[in-house]
Design an enzyme around this catalytic site. Structure first.
Site, short mmCIF file in Angstrom:
data_model
loop_
_atom_site.label_atom_id
_atom_site.label_comp_id
_atom_site.label_asym_id
_atom_site.label_seq_id
_atom_site.Cartn_x
_atom_site.Cartn_y
_atom_site.Cartn_z
N TYR A 77 0.84 -1.21 0.00
CA TYR A 77 0.00 0.00 0.00
C TYR A 77 0.86 1.24 0.00
O TYR A 77 1.72 1.42 0.84
CB TYR A 77 -0.91 0.03 1.23
CG TYR A 77 -2.00 -1.00 1.25
CD1 TYR A 77 -2.39 -1.69 0.10
CD2 TYR A 77 -2.68 -1.30 2.42
CE1 TYR A 77 -3.40 -2.63 0.13
CE2 TYR A 77 -3.69 -2.24 2.46
CZ TYR A 77 -4.04 -2.91 1.32
OH TYR A 77 -5.05 -3.84 1.36
N GLN B 276 -9.88 -12.73 5.02
CA GLN B 276 -10.22 -11.35 4.65
C GLN B 276 -10.71 -11.36 3.21
O GLN B 276 -9.99 -11.76 2.29
CB GLN B 276 -9.04 -10.41 4.80
CG GLN B 276 -9.41 -8.96 4.49
CD GLN B 276 -8.28 -7.97 4.70
OE1 GLN B 276 -8.14 -7.00 3.94
NE2 GLN B 276 -7.46 -8.19 5.71
#
Length: 315
Positions: A43, A180
């Protein structure tokens, strides 16, 4: 202050969301009892001039360094597997889940954040070019060394999740205990392809819910739970994958319940996720204090059985 059963998504901290704003959101979250912070080593490479990630972890490291004692109040979750190895290489040229990649990524993540362990370490994707035994053994070795706590699998097909658990048991190492996946109150049409389905198996389905409900100590996390603001903003319409009669009925029910409770639709969505069977921990990405406040309101909101039934019935 009670703990919140949600996670703060730090994906755009340090890139689109500047440091001052990111610090303020992190401080607000912790002050309200928030614990889990979710990021990844990649990220946000697509927002960085370098073409590589790491900005979110680096910002979290600066925040932790400037907040003595806060590390004892929060739990850090980060991911490995999707960081590009060359500029523009995503998704074909990424680090993957081989031993060397995991070793290097973990060391880098710990250094960036200035911490000695990661509470939940996610395999960000399934790397079918690497033997699963190699991946599971690498996670197990780092768990035994104390540098990671739980192991989670993100965007994995459910049959691969179960196979990973079996391999971990055979090897005598820590078993994965968290998933997730993408999930929200509205659901896309099945088998839609495109950018919304950019991870083929990255969705919570009825099968996933059934699996988690029948496990002990399994955590289920949901990303993109608030649909990038689509529940609140007319200028952010839902993707065409969600254009079907079930969405129309669900949005009507959502608006009715939100009006009855005097909260935002996003708050109701968070409450619906947190209070479901099984419960789902939403990862909330916020860029403004009021967005985070709405999510926190939802995490503390307990829906009456009749309201939940009304929301569930609207298909």
């Amino acid at each position: 202050m009670s703990r919140l059963d949600l996670a703060l998504g730090a994906m755009e901290f340090g890139t689109r969301i500047d440091e001052k704003t990111s610090f303020a959101l992190l401080d607000q979250y912790v002050a309200e009892g928030g614990v889990w912070i979710d990021t990844a080593d990649c990220y946000a490479f697509w927002q960085s001039e370098t073409g590589f990630g790491g900005q979110s972890e680096e910002l979290l490291g600066r925040w932790l360094a400037q907040r003595p004692g806060v590390r004892d109040k929060v739990r850090i979750a980060t991911k490995v597997g999707w960081e590009p190895t060359v500029v523009g290489g995503y998704p074909e040229q990424c680090e993957g889940l081989g031993t060397a990649a995991i070793d290097a990524a973990l060391e880098t993540s710990l250094r960036r954040m200035g911490i000695d362990h990661i509470d939940l370490y996610w395999a960000h994707r399934d790397d079918r070019n690497t033997p699963m035994e190699e991946t599971i053994a690498a996670f197990g070795r780092h768990h035994a060394a104390g540098t990671i706590g739980k192991v989670g699998l993100s965007n994995w097909a459910l049959w691969r999740v179960e196979r990973a658990r079996g391999l971990a048991a055979q090897l005598g190492v820590v078993e994965p205990s968290a998933s997730q996946l993408r999930y929200s109150y509205v659901q896309p049409r099945p088998f839609v392809r495109g950018h919304v389905h950019n991870h083929r198996f990255g969705w919570i389905t009825d099968e996933v819910l059934d699996f988690v409900e029948n496990q002990q100590d399994w955590d289920l996390w949901a990303y993109t739970p608030l649909m990038a603001g689509s529940y609140e903003r007319d200028d952010r319409p839902l993707d065409e994958a969600y254009e079907h009669p079930g969405t129309t009925r669900r949005l009507e029910a959502l608006g009715k319940v939100a009006a009855e409770l005097g909260v935002s639709r996003s708050s109701v969505v968070v409450a619906w996720l947190c209070g479901g069977t099984p419960p789902v921990r939403p990862i909330v990405g916020a860029s403004r204090p009021e967005q985070l406040t709405a999510a926190i309101t939802g995490a503390r909101l307990e829906l009456a059985p009749e309201l939940r039934a009304e929301l569930d019935a609207a298909w």
